[in-house]
Design a protein around this motif. Structure first.
Motif, mmCIF file in Angstrom:
data_model
loop_
_atom_site.group_PDB
_atom_site.id
_atom_site.type_symbol
_atom_site.label_atom_id
_atom_site.label_comp_id
_atom_site.label_asym_id
_atom_site.label_seq_id
_atom_site.Cartn_x
_atom_site.Cartn_y
_atom_site.Cartn_z
ATOM 1 N N LYS A 1 -6.329 13.253 -22.562
ATOM 2 C CA LYS A 1 -5.032 13.279 -23.413
ATOM 3 C C LYS A 1 -5.551 13.249 -24.883
ATOM 4 O O LYS A 1 -6.408 12.639 -25.067
ATOM 5 C CB LYS A 1 -4.326 12.103 -22.976
ATOM 6 C CG LYS A 1 -3.757 12.065 -21.681
ATOM 7 C CD LYS A 1 -2.932 10.789 -21.470
ATOM 8 C CE LYS A 1 -2.110 10.702 -20.143
ATOM 9 N NZ LYS A 1 -2.492 11.005 -19.095
ATOM 10 N N GLY B 1 -1.054 16.601 -25.576
ATOM 11 C CA GLY B 1 -1.201 17.358 -24.487
ATOM 12 C C GLY B 1 -2.250 16.963 -23.499
ATOM 13 O O GLY B 1 -3.014 15.918 -23.977
ATOM 14 N N GLU C 1 -7.190 24.562 -17.224
ATOM 15 C CA GLU C 1 -5.844 23.761 -16.569
ATOM 16 C C GLU C 1 -5.698 24.458 -14.936
ATOM 17 O O GLU C 1 -6.362 25.496 -14.777
ATOM 18 C CB GLU C 1 -4.474 24.567 -17.297
ATOM 19 C CG GLU C 1 -3.238 24.270 -16.661
ATOM 20 C CD GLU C 1 -2.657 22.923 -16.982
ATOM 21 O OE1 GLU C 1 -1.776 22.495 -16.626
ATOM 22 O OE2 GLU C 1 -3.503 22.211 -17.913
ATOM 23 N N LYS D 1 -3.614 25.061 -11.466
ATOM 24 C CA LYS D 1 -1.980 25.238 -11.230
ATOM 25 C C LYS D 1 -2.029 25.783 -9.740
ATOM 26 O O LYS D 1 -2.622 26.629 -9.270
ATOM 27 C CB LYS D 1 -1.311 26.459 -11.917
ATOM 28 C CG LYS D 1 -1.071 26.132 -13.193
ATOM 29 C CD LYS D 1 -0.044 25.482 -13.466
ATOM 30 C CE LYS D 1 0.398 25.524 -15.243
ATOM 31 N NZ LYS D 1 1.435 24.324 -15.382
ATOM 32 N N SER E 1 3.236 30.976 -14.651
ATOM 33 C CA SER E 1 3.860 29.609 -14.966
ATOM 34 C C SER E 1 3.364 29.000 -16.294
ATOM 35 O O SER E 1 3.800 27.760 -16.593
ATOM 36 C CB SER E 1 3.681 28.717 -13.747
ATOM 37 O OG SER E 1 2.400 28.357 -13.636
ATOM 38 N N LEU E 2 2.028 29.326 -16.510
ATOM 39 C CA LEU E 2 1.512 28.849 -17.905
ATOM 40 C C LEU E 2 2.046 29.300 -19.017
ATOM 41 O O LEU E 2 1.640 30.481 -19.600
ATOM 42 C CB LEU E 2 -0.263 28.762 -17.941
ATOM 43 C CG LEU E 2 -0.972 28.244 -18.825
ATOM 44 C CD1 LEU E 2 -0.649 26.646 -18.769
ATOM 45 C CD2 LEU E 2 -2.489 28.402 -18.883
ATOM 46 N N ASP F 1 4.203 27.993 -24.802
ATOM 47 C CA ASP F 1 4.494 26.890 -25.417
ATOM 48 C C ASP F 1 3.337 25.592 -24.848
ATOM 49 O O ASP F 1 2.592 24.884 -25.594
ATOM 50 C CB ASP F 1 5.606 26.087 -25.570
ATOM 51 C CG ASP F 1 6.200 25.949 -24.167
ATOM 52 O OD1 ASP F 1 6.065 26.721 -23.112
ATOM 53 O OD2 ASP F 1 7.070 25.066 -23.598
ATOM 54 N N GLN F 2 3.047 25.948 -23.696
ATOM 55 C CA GLN F 2 2.068 24.924 -22.839
ATOM 56 C C GLN F 2 0.677 25.480 -23.235
ATOM 57 O O GLN F 2 -0.394 24.443 -23.632
ATOM 58 C CB GLN F 2 2.102 25.108 -21.471
ATOM 59 C CG GLN F 2 1.207 24.202 -20.680
ATOM 60 C CD GLN F 2 1.485 24.204 -19.234
ATOM 61 O OE1 GLN F 2 1.983 25.035 -18.902
ATOM 62 N NE2 GLN F 2 0.745 22.950 -18.327
ATOM 63 N N ARG F 3 0.483 26.603 -23.495
ATOM 64 C CA ARG F 3 -0.752 27.344 -23.808
ATOM 65 C C ARG F 3 -1.045 26.545 -25.247
ATOM 66 O O ARG F 3 -2.254 26.092 -25.528
ATOM 67 C CB ARG F 3 -0.858 28.791 -24.042
ATOM 68 C CG ARG F 3 -0.865 29.187 -22.571
ATOM 69 C CD ARG F 3 -0.997 30.879 -22.555
ATOM 70 N NE ARG F 3 -0.347 31.363 -21.261
ATOM 71 C CZ ARG F 3 -1.107 32.504 -20.982
ATOM 72 N NH1 ARG F 3 -1.606 33.318 -21.740
ATOM 73 N NH2 ARG F 3 -0.799 32.846 -19.803
ATOM 74 N N ARG G 1 0.084 24.017 -26.804
ATOM 75 C CA ARG G 1 -0.141 22.413 -26.601
ATOM 76 C C ARG G 1 -1.758 22.039 -25.946
ATOM 77 O O ARG G 1 -2.299 21.254 -26.596
ATOM 78 C CB ARG G 1 0.761 21.812 -25.666
ATOM 79 C CG ARG G 1 1.903 21.533 -26.264
ATOM 80 C CD ARG G 1 3.050 20.484 -25.220
ATOM 81 N NE ARG G 1 2.928 20.886 -24.005
ATOM 82 C CZ ARG G 1 4.150 21.593 -23.510
ATOM 83 N NH1 ARG G 1 4.853 22.222 -24.494
ATOM 84 N NH2 ARG G 1 4.097 21.902 -22.277
ATOM 85 N N LEU G 2 -2.012 22.936 -25.119
ATOM 86 C CA LEU G 2 -3.367 22.796 -24.642
ATOM 87 C C LEU G 2 -4.604 23.053 -25.485
ATOM 88 O O LEU G 2 -5.266 22.359 -25.711
ATOM 89 C CB LEU G 2 -3.631 23.646 -23.312
ATOM 90 C CG LEU G 2 -2.974 23.293 -22.305
ATOM 91 C CD1 LEU G 2 -2.774 24.396 -20.961
ATOM 92 C CD2 LEU G 2 -3.336 21.858 -21.618
#
Length: 129
Positions: A41, A45, A61, A63, A74-75, A78-80, A82-83
């Motif tokens: 963490k 993220g 990541e 999935k 699904s990635l 915005d998640q990319r 954050r990662l």
């Protein structure tokens, strides 16, 4: 209060996620990567796996979806983001990681398919970070 069936479903999902992380780590090690951490963490993220090979630091990541393509879809952007932000934060905190090229990868797990490693969804070399 959570219903018992909901608790069991959550426990199974967490166990499946942990198993996927172990599979991805084993696959990466077989490819010559050094796995540096699990479920890290940082920067708002959580990175499922952090792995290094040469000058490349891979934020990995994993999935589980109905197909490898669905896992990739699904990635979301915005998640990319954050990662990658989490990865930059980790690099800033650990001197031994500074100067490495940062890359976002995805391991897709789907029933009836071999795990698929999508490399370089986002690539940042040390000059762009």
């Amino acid at each position: 209060m959570k219903r018992p069936w909901r608790v069991r479903l959550g426990s199974r999902s967490r166990a499946a996620g942990r198993l996927a992380e172990v599979w991805a780590a084993a696959w990466l090690m077989a490819k010559g990567y050094q796995v540096l951490g699990f479920r890290l963490k940082a920067g708002g993220g959580e990175i499922d796996l952090l792995a290094r090979r040469g000058r490349t630091l891979a934020l990995v990541e994993d999935k589980r979806r109905e197909s490898p393509e669905a896992a990739l879809e699904s990635l979301l952007p915005d998640q990319r983001a954050r990662l990658v932000k989490a990865g930059r934060t980790l690099v800033a905190r650990r001197r031994g990681l500074q100067g490495l090229d940062l890359r976002l990868d995805l391991f897709a797990f789907a029933p009836g398919h071999w795990p698929r490693h999508f490399r370089g969804l986002i690539v940042e070399d040390e000059r762009t970070v």
